[in-house]
Design a protein around this motif. Structure first.
Motif, short mmCIF file in Angstrom:
data_model
loop_
_atom_site.label_atom_id
_atom_site.label_comp_id
_atom_site.label_asym_id
_atom_site.label_seq_id
_atom_site.Cartn_x
_atom_site.Cartn_y
_atom_site.Cartn_z
N ALA A 1 9.12 2.13 -5.16
CA ALA A 1 8.41 3.08 -6.02
C ALA A 1 7.43 3.93 -5.21
O ALA A 1 7.30 5.14 -5.43
CB ALA A 1 7.68 2.34 -7.13
N ALA A 2 6.74 3.28 -4.28
CA ALA A 2 5.81 4.02 -3.42
C ALA A 2 6.57 5.00 -2.53
O ALA A 2 6.11 6.14 -2.32
CB ALA A 2 5.00 3.04 -2.57
N MET B 1 3.60 -6.59 0.64
CA MET B 1 3.81 -5.47 -0.28
C MET B 1 2.69 -4.45 -0.14
O MET B 1 2.92 -3.24 -0.02
CB MET B 1 3.90 -5.98 -1.72
N GLU B 2 1.45 -4.92 -0.13
CA GLU B 2 0.30 -4.02 0.01
C GLU B 2 0.39 -3.23 1.31
O GLU B 2 0.14 -2.01 1.34
CB GLU B 2 -1.00 -4.83 0.00
N GLN B 3 0.72 -3.92 2.38
CA GLN B 3 0.81 -3.30 3.70
C GLN B 3 1.84 -2.16 3.70
O GLN B 3 1.60 -1.07 4.24
CB GLN B 3 1.20 -4.38 4.71
N SER C 1 1.38 2.06 3.90
CA SER C 1 2.00 2.77 5.03
C SER C 1 2.54 4.15 4.63
O SER C 1 2.76 4.99 5.49
CB SER C 1 3.13 1.93 5.63
N PHE C 2 2.74 4.38 3.34
CA PHE C 2 3.25 5.68 2.89
C PHE C 2 2.14 6.73 2.79
O PHE C 2 2.43 7.92 2.61
CB PHE C 2 3.96 5.53 1.54
N ASN C 3 0.90 6.31 2.91
CA ASN C 3 -0.24 7.25 2.93
C ASN C 3 -0.24 8.21 1.75
O ASN C 3 -0.46 9.42 1.90
CB ASN C 3 -0.26 8.04 4.25
N ILE C 4 0.00 7.68 0.56
CA ILE C 4 -0.11 8.50 -0.65
C ILE C 4 -1.58 8.80 -0.89
O ILE C 4 -2.43 7.91 -0.77
CB ILE C 4 0.52 7.75 -1.84
N LYS C 5 -1.88 10.02 -1.21
CA LYS C 5 -3.27 10.49 -1.28
C LYS C 5 -4.18 9.57 -2.08
O LYS C 5 -5.24 9.14 -1.61
CB LYS C 5 -3.31 11.90 -1.87
#
Length: 221
Positions: free
Chosen positions: A96-97, A131-133, A137-141
């Motif tokens: 999803a991320a 999962m958090e890591q 890592s996708f650096n969503i704003k």
């Protein structure tokens, strides 16, 4: 134009509470649900995409919104196979991320757990930490990772272990003061309220522990 929100896990306890709040909020013109089964009796502003969300990438074209709320979570009772458990609790939030990043969605919120740690020896804590890591890592704003303690609420399933917790936690909670306060139980309603408020406030914080979640739950927009 109003906002569009995506909810993953709207059939669960916290996700359903959040769904009702967004339905009542006129700022949201559209709410998209991605799940395995349909929820009956919802208003026309809610769109439901039904299928195998473990393969969430198949929904990429429809996975467009202003905000994503990921309330996915399983239990060892429902998913005793650890590979299946991982495909749900790790696989769905991280996919999803990834889709949020690819589709230029600037707000992603996910429910994790207090004690999440990718280096933990405990399967559950390690899985949540990994999962958090990956999500980060996708650096969503605007990324918000909620880390609740034991969640209380009225569920539509029988969980014998939780009945034991319901008896023990009130006895233990009197000792949970100071730095230990974050380990007190938290109501599902508080988590839903906090997610709702965080979407509007967008504070400069990534990980939000259980006691902080309670603070955001009572923050007025």
């Amino acid at each position: 134009m109003g906002k569009t929100a995506i909810i993953l896990g709207a059939t669960g306890l916290t996700g359903n509470l959040l769904l009702q709040k967004l339905i009542d909020d006129t700022r949201y013109d559209s709410i998209k649900l991605f799940s395995r089964k349909k929820i009956e009796g919802l208003p026309s502003k809610v769109q439901q995409f039904i299928g195998n969300i473990i393969e969430l990438e198949n929904f990429k074209e429809d996975f467009t919104a202003d905000e994503v709320f990921c309330c996915i979570g399983t239990t060892l009772k429902n998913s005793p196979d650890k590979n299946v458990y991982r495909s749900i609790d790790y696989g769905i939030p991280t996919k999803a991320a990834q889709l949020s990043k690819e589709n230029n969605i600037e707000m992603f919120m996910v429910i994790s757990a207090l004690g999440a740690n990718p280096n933990s020896a405990l399967f559950y804590n390690k899985l949540k930490g990994e999962m958090e890591q990956k999500v980060l890592s996708f650096n969503i704003k605007n990324t918000f990772i909620l880390q609740p303690s034991y969640i209380k609420g009225d569920r539509n399933e029988n969980r014998p272990l939780e009945r034991i917790y319901d008896v023990l936690f009130p006895l233990i909670s009197v000792f949970l003061v100071g730095k230990l306060k974050k380990y007190k139980t938290i109501k599902a309603t508080a988590i839903a309220d906090a997610m709702y408020n965080l979407a509007e406030l967008k504070p400069n914080i990534k990980k939000i522990e259980s006691d902080q979640i309670k603070n955001y739950a009572i923050t007025k927009n």
